[in-house]
Scaffold this motif. Structure first.
Motif, PDB file in Angstrom:
ATOM      1  N   ALA A 195       0.673  -1.544   0.076  1.00 19.80           N
ATOM      2  CA  ALA A 195       0.103  -0.015   0.198  1.00 19.80           C
ATOM      3  C   ALA A 195       1.056   1.365  -0.213  1.00 19.80           C
ATOM      4  O   ALA A 195       0.505   2.357  -0.595  1.00 19.80           O
ATOM      5  N   PRO A 196       2.560   0.897   0.824  1.00 22.24           N
ATOM      6  CA  PRO A 196       2.677   2.349   0.777  1.00 22.24           C
ATOM      7  C   PRO A 196       3.540   2.754  -0.424  1.00 22.24           C
ATOM      8  O   PRO A 196       2.755   4.162  -1.002  1.00 22.24           O
ATOM      9  N   MET A 197       3.720   1.658  -1.399  1.00 21.99           N
ATOM     10  CA  MET A 197       4.404   2.098  -2.814  1.00 21.99           C
ATOM     11  C   MET A 197       2.882   2.796  -4.292  1.00 21.99           C
ATOM     12  O   MET A 197       3.779   3.210  -4.730  1.00 21.99           O
ATOM     13  N   ALA A 198       1.567   1.636  -3.491  1.00 26.18           N
ATOM     14  CA  ALA A 198       0.629   2.432  -4.227  1.00 26.18           C
ATOM     15  C   ALA A 198       0.418   4.121  -3.854  1.00 26.18           C
ATOM     16  O   ALA A 198      -0.184   4.632  -5.018  1.00 26.18           O
ATOM     17  N   GLU A 199       1.059   4.055  -2.603  1.00 27.59           N
ATOM     18  CA  GLU A 199      -0.185   5.989  -2.163  1.00 27.59           C
ATOM     19  C   GLU A 199       1.400   6.792  -3.597  1.00 27.59           C
ATOM     20  O   GLU A 199       1.152   7.796  -3.425  1.00 27.59           O
ATOM     21  N   GLU A 200       2.806   6.625  -3.114  1.00 27.80           N
ATOM     22  CA  GLU A 200       3.521   7.197  -3.404  1.00 27.80           C
ATOM     23  C   GLU A 200       3.417   7.131  -5.448  1.00 27.80           C
ATOM     24  O   GLU A 200       3.715   7.966  -5.342  1.00 27.80           O
ATOM     25  N   HIS A 201       2.585   5.874  -5.298  1.00 27.10           N
ATOM     26  CA  HIS A 201       2.705   6.389  -7.010  1.00 27.10           C
ATOM     27  C   HIS A 201       2.039   6.654  -7.376  1.00 27.10           C
ATOM     28  O   HIS A 201       1.587   7.651  -8.426  1.00 27.10           O
ATOM     29  N   PHE A 202       0.305   6.632  -7.200  1.00 22.32           N
ATOM     30  CA  PHE A 202      -0.623   7.418  -7.083  1.00 22.32           C
ATOM     31  C   PHE A 202      -0.600   8.768  -6.818  1.00 22.32           C
ATOM     32  O   PHE A 202      -1.555   9.558  -7.587  1.00 22.32           O
ATOM     33  N   ARG A 203       0.418   9.137  -5.857  1.00 21.83           N
ATOM     34  CA  ARG A 203       0.072  11.398  -5.291  1.00 21.83           C
ATOM     35  C   ARG A 203       0.481  12.030  -7.056  1.00 21.83           C
ATOM     36  O   ARG A 203       1.513  11.385  -7.634  1.00 21.83           O
ATOM     37  N   GLY A 204      -0.325  12.860  -6.713  1.00 26.88           N
ATOM     38  CA  GLY A 204       0.052  13.728  -8.367  1.00 26.88           C
ATOM     39  C   GLY A 204       0.019  13.053  -9.328  1.00 26.88           C
ATOM     40  O   GLY A 204      -0.221  13.757 -10.285  1.00 26.88           O
ATOM     41  N   ARG A 205      -1.280  11.979 -10.062  1.00 28.91           N
ATOM     42  CA  ARG A 205      -1.435  11.275 -11.087  1.00 28.91           C
ATOM     43  C   ARG A 205      -2.773  11.652 -11.391  1.00 28.91           C
ATOM     44  O   ARG A 205      -3.614  11.655 -10.126  1.00 28.91           O
ATOM     45  N   PRO A 206      -3.342  11.882 -12.643  1.00 30.28           N
ATOM     46  CA  PRO A 206      -4.159  12.199 -12.406  1.00 30.28           C
ATOM     47  C   PRO A 206      -5.526  11.419 -12.384  1.00 30.28           C
ATOM     48  O   PRO A 206      -6.607  11.768 -12.117  1.00 30.28           O
TER      49      PRO A 206
END
Length: 111
Positions: A80-91
């Motif tokens: 989950a933390p990796m997913a949070e980082e991935h989606f930060r600032g994405r459309p």
């Protein structure tokens, strides 16, 4: 007897939810990465795959095999933390996907 669902069945349900959410937010790919890209030794194949590709073609694929064959579940998960980082600032909004991954992290870490 406990009312709790079997951990493998719960994980299986979450895997289906993850796939459905990936499709809903249009990050599900219909073309697999090359075998070379999948053979990366880096965590999350960060050097060869986008996070959502890793999630689909590595994590989900491996977890489905574990569930289908009744193998023991991994003892710990921290996706989950990796997913949070991935989606930060994405459309695309990954909030629901992150919640499903948090649930899987908890299930695997508690089993």
């Amino acid at each position: 007897m406990s009312d709790q669902q079997d951990p493998i069945a719960e994980v299986a349900d979450r895997l289906l939810n993850i796939e459905a959410e990936m499709r809903r937010i249009r990050v599900w790919s219909f073309e697999a990465p090359s075998p070379e890209a999948l053979a990366s030794n880096q965590p999350f194949c960060i050097d060869t795959l986008d996070f959502t590709e890793w999630l689909q073609f590595v994590f989900l694929a491996r977890m489905k095999v574990i569930v289908e064959r009744g193998h023991g579940l991994p003892a710990v998960s921290g996706i989950a933390p990796m997913a949070e980082e991935h989606f930060r600032g994405r459309p695309e909004a990954g909030d629901r996907l992150v919640r499903e991954l948090e649930a899987v992290d908890r299930l695997l870490s508690d089993s």
